[in-house]
Enzyme design. Structure first.
Site, PDB file in Angstrom:
ATOM      1  N   LYS A 204     -45.713  25.929 -33.318  1.00  0.00           N
ATOM      2  CA  LYS A 204     -47.070  25.546 -32.896  1.00  0.00           C
ATOM      3  C   LYS A 204     -48.053  26.659 -33.258  1.00  0.00           C
ATOM      4  CE  LYS A 204     -49.932  24.672 -28.873  1.00  0.00           C
ATOM      5  NZ  LYS A 204     -50.037  24.596 -27.395  1.00  0.00           N
ATOM      6  N   GLU A 210     -39.306  35.068 -34.695  1.00  0.00           N
ATOM      7  CA  GLU A 210     -37.997  34.534 -35.110  1.00  0.00           C
ATOM      8  C   GLU A 210     -38.157  33.483 -36.201  1.00  0.00           C
ATOM      9  OE1 GLU A 210     -37.571  35.423 -30.602  1.00  0.00           O
ATOM     10  OE2 GLU A 210     -39.133  34.761 -31.993  1.00  0.00           O
ATOM     11  N   GLY A 265     -45.782  23.701 -26.135  1.00  0.00           N
ATOM     12  CA  GLY A 265     -44.556  23.756 -26.940  1.00  0.00           C
ATOM     13  C   GLY A 265     -43.414  23.009 -26.290  1.00  0.00           C
ATOM     14  N   ARG A 266     -43.221  23.212 -25.000  1.00  0.00           N
ATOM     15  CA  ARG A 266     -42.090  22.611 -24.304  1.00  0.00           C
ATOM     16  C   ARG A 266     -42.318  21.130 -24.013  1.00  0.00           C
ATOM     17  NH1 ARG A 266     -44.559  26.543 -21.483  1.00  0.00           N
ATOM     18  NH2 ARG A 266     -45.772  25.932 -19.621  1.00  0.00           N
ATOM     19  N   GLU A 351     -40.090  27.416 -17.687  1.00  0.00           N
ATOM     20  CA  GLU A 351     -41.257  28.004 -18.347  1.00  0.00           C
ATOM     21  C   GLU A 351     -42.547  27.412 -17.756  1.00  0.00           C
ATOM     22  OE1 GLU A 351     -41.279  29.493 -22.788  1.00  0.00           O
ATOM     23  OE2 GLU A 351     -42.413  27.624 -22.710  1.00  0.00           O
ATOM     24  N   HIS A 382     -14.264  21.128 -13.657  1.00  0.00           N
ATOM     25  CA  HIS A 382     -13.141  22.067 -13.790  1.00  0.00           C
ATOM     26  C   HIS A 382     -13.660  23.478 -14.039  1.00  0.00           C
ATOM     27  CE1 HIS A 382     -10.672  18.447 -13.995  1.00  0.00           C
ATOM     28  NE2 HIS A 382     -11.675  17.959 -14.706  1.00  0.00           N
ATOM     29  N   LYS A 510     -42.147  40.503 -25.715  1.00  0.00           N
ATOM     30  CA  LYS A 510     -42.355  40.415 -27.179  1.00  0.00           C
ATOM     31  C   LYS A 510     -43.125  41.651 -27.655  1.00  0.00           C
ATOM     32  CE  LYS A 510     -42.873  35.320 -27.202  1.00  0.00           C
ATOM     33  NZ  LYS A 510     -43.844  34.227 -27.498  1.00  0.00           N
TER      34      LYS A 510
HETATM   35  O1  LIG Z   1     -43.808  26.848 -31.497  1.00  0.00           O
HETATM   36  P1  LIG Z   1     -44.073  28.299 -31.415  1.00  0.00           P
HETATM   37  O2  LIG Z   1     -45.527  28.647 -31.352  1.00  0.00           O
HETATM   38  O3  LIG Z   1     -43.348  29.059 -32.507  1.00  0.00           O
HETATM   39  O4  LIG Z   1     -43.491  28.833 -30.004  1.00  0.00           O
HETATM   40  C1  LIG Z   1     -42.135  28.708 -29.703  1.00  0.00           C
HETATM   41  C2  LIG Z   1     -41.895  28.891 -28.241  1.00  0.00           C
HETATM   42  O5  LIG Z   1     -42.267  30.202 -27.835  1.00  0.00           O
HETATM   43  C3  LIG Z   1     -42.911  30.140 -26.550  1.00  0.00           C
HETATM   44  O6  LIG Z   1     -44.254  30.349 -26.731  1.00  0.00           O
HETATM   45  C4  LIG Z   1     -42.317  31.180 -25.626  1.00  0.00           C
HETATM   46  O7  LIG Z   1     -42.250  32.388 -26.241  1.00  0.00           O
HETATM   47  C5  LIG Z   1     -42.635  28.754 -26.036  1.00  0.00           C
HETATM   48  O8  LIG Z   1     -43.567  28.323 -25.103  1.00  0.00           O
HETATM   49  C6  LIG Z   1     -42.664  27.961 -27.319  1.00  0.00           C
HETATM   50  O9  LIG Z   1     -42.049  26.722 -27.169  1.00  0.00           O
END
Ligand SMILES: O=P(O)(O)OC[C@H]1O[C@](O)(CO)[C@@H](O)[C@@H]1O
Length: 545
Positions: A204, A210, A265-266, A351, A382, A510
């Site tokens: 987003k 990452e 995002g979530r 979150e 289990h 971060k």
């Molecule tokens: O889609 P993006 O901006 O890469 O963010 C990935 C995820 O990182 C977050 O911002 C948390 O670090 C989440 O809310 C989001 O889903």
């Protein structure tokens, strides 16, 4: 004390929590309890009768919801008001599953046409790739999709794809890369042929370390394997709300699928972030997923609180967290395809509601979001069900199970269902000392030993659980199920008066991580840092302890 805990309803709930009979008694004295405490909506049935709740409990909880202006807050969300006050954004993931006929205004603009336009762009892309019309740089059709994204740009696509495995296009495989650990992408790239692989970079913000790092590695791999810079557009597309950054990064502007800042995002799997899902199950099934969620939106927005599934689930979970000190909530999916759902709900709920201040910045004096965890039934039986039955922690549970299996072989499904129902029964009724002793009646153990073993076999019961059933796991029922949990999360955040739609708490780690990275990169000493961080970084540099 905050207004919430000072309120007479809260006080009444607190007093009432000490006088709720054991569920055994509630079932023994009311044969109609299931009929009174279950409801169906959107292809789902919720049985909430195995909860520590009487009619008085529910009345008080619904009063708490009304006194917290829940109905008005629900309307404000659907109306596109700026309810994400700290980021000054509307919260309109529901618009992603609206119908084309609807009109939804956000920041003065009807957003439905753009949502529909993006769905049509997805439609074109999906049919082009799945029909083989979209060719790689050597003219071959695409056989493998690699979805690169993390958090909400990973969990939704991965877990919904996994859940809808029975609907997959057999010609296409999809691989998910999230972690920055090089092992994750390396293990995937080993399986792939650059000529027939298409990368979807989902972010987003287009600023997540990452995802940027993994995408750069993927592009280097592609170029090292023979692809030319000019071929990148045939193998890399992006989903983002930051089109400018994506273009600068080198993604062809035609290959960028937009998303919007009014989608968290979530809450974004319903947008083009769901492209990997649509590629695997086809656009018709993806639209069925959206329509199932839309039905739940209609139910949430219009059903009275007392017959509103997300409201009832949200209030009961709040009841245990705030009045019985439950610190976690377990989600148990009695369907192998749904095994990833607890992880999805972890980000969604934790979150969203992992917050400690109210909208106006007042520190809360009550618990907010619980720890969400879980796994697939019957595996959990289990592993951790021992603690659910006999541990000291109260852990409310949700059991989720489709009545019909996509793989109805032999007695498997009967056994799965019987375990699901048996577990909720055992949690509810438990086993008394006398029952345990009676079970030992015929054993040759000496009386004192029987007494002792019986003591260890006692199960207090009165452990709450909801059971969610559906006829079958389909795109539509899955859409409704996930939307149900989204709205359940909303209900709790609304009553706790917190902002469920920002996530400031993820930033500091971060930032400090980036500082460490810069120090490592520059070979800079870390004496200025705390002794532990300094030592850890130096050990990392040495590469051995
Ligand atoms: O889609 P993006 O901006 O890469 O963010 C990935 C995820 O990182 C977050 O911002 C948390 O670090 C989440 O809310 C989001 O889903």
């Amino acid at each position: 004390m905050t207004l919430l805990t000072q309120s007479s309803t809260w006080q009444a709930l607190s007093a009432h929590s000490k006088n709720v009979p054991h569920m055994r008694e509630l079932f023994a004295t009311d044969a109609a309890r299931f009929n009174k405490m279950s409801l169906s909506a959107c292809g789902l049935l919720l049985d909430y009768s195995k909860n520590r709740a009487t009619a008085e409990t529910l009345d008080l909880l619904f009063a708490l919801a009304s006194n917290s202006q829940l109905e008005a807050k629900i309307k404000a969300m659907f109306a596109g008001e700026i309810i994400n006050t700290t980021e000054k954004r509307a919260v309109l993931h529901t618009a992603l599953r609206s119908t084309a006929e609807q009109s939804i205004i956000a920041e003065g603009q009807d957003i439905v046409p753009e949502v529909q336009q993006t769905l049509n762009k997805m439609q074109g892309f999906v049919s082009s790739v799945t029909s083989g019309q979209w060719k790689g740089y050597t003219g071959k059709a695409i056989t493998d999709i690699v979805s690169i994204g993390i958090g909400g740009s990973f969990l939704g696509p991965k877990i919904v794809s996994q859940a809808l495995r029975p609907y997959w296009n057999p010609e296409l495989k999809c691989h998910f890369v999230a972690n920055v650990d090089g092992t994750s992408i390396s293990e995937k790239l080993k399986l792939l042929d650059p000529e027939t692989t298409l990368f979807i970079m989902s972010s987003k913000s287009f600023g997540t370390q990452e995802t940027l790092t993994n995408t750069l590695t993927a592009r280097e791999w592609f170029l090292a394997k023979g692809g030319l810079q000019s071929d990148v557009a045939k193998h890399f597309v992006a989903v983002t709300s930051n089109v400018a950054k994506a273009t600068d990064f080198g993604i062809d502007s035609d290959n960028i699928f937009p998303m919007w800042d009014w989608v968290g995002g979530r809450y974004s799997l319903w947008s083009a972030i769901g492209l990997p899902i649509a590629l695997l199950i086809g656009m018709d099934n993806f639209r069925a997923l959206l329509s199932g969620a839309h039905q739940m939106d209609e139910h949430f927005a219009n059903a009275p609180l007392t017959e509103n599934m997300p409201v009832i689930m949200g209030l009961l979970s709040l009841w245990y967290g705030n009045f019985f000190n439950a610190q976690s909530h377990v989600v148990l999916t009695y369907d192998h395809y749904l095994r990833g759902l607890p992880a999805y709900f972890q980000q969604l709920d934790m979150e969203s509601n992992g917050k400690s201040v109210t909208l106006n910045g007042t520190d809360v004096d009550y618990s907010t979001g619980p720890v969400i965890w879980g796994g697939e039934g019957t595996n959990g039986q289990h592993a951790y069900h021992q603690l659910l039955h006999q541990g000291t922690a109260l852990i409310p549970a949700d059991f989720i199970m489709p009545l019909q299996s996509h793989n109805p072989i032999g007695e498997h499904h009967d056994q799965l269902a019987s375990n699901c129902f048996g577990q909720t029964q055992a949690l509810m009724q438990g086993r008394t000392f006398d029952e345990a002793l009676a079970e030992l009646a015929n054993s040759a153990l000496p009386a004192a030993k029987k007494q002792l073993i019986a003591k260890h076999k006692v199960m207090p019961g009165n452990k709450p659980s909801n059971t969610l059933l559906m006829d079958k796991l389909t795109p539509s029922t899955l859409g409704a199920l996930i939307a149900l949990y989204e709205h359940r999360t909303f209900v709790q955040g609304a009553i706790w008066d917190i902002n469920s739609f920002d996530q400031w708490g993820v930033e500091l780690g971060k930032d400090l991580g980036n500082d460490v990275l810069a120090r490592i990169g520059a070979g800079q000493d870390c004496d200025a840092l705390d002794a532990s961080s300094n030592a850890l970084i130096n050990l990392y540099r040495q590469g051995k302890i």
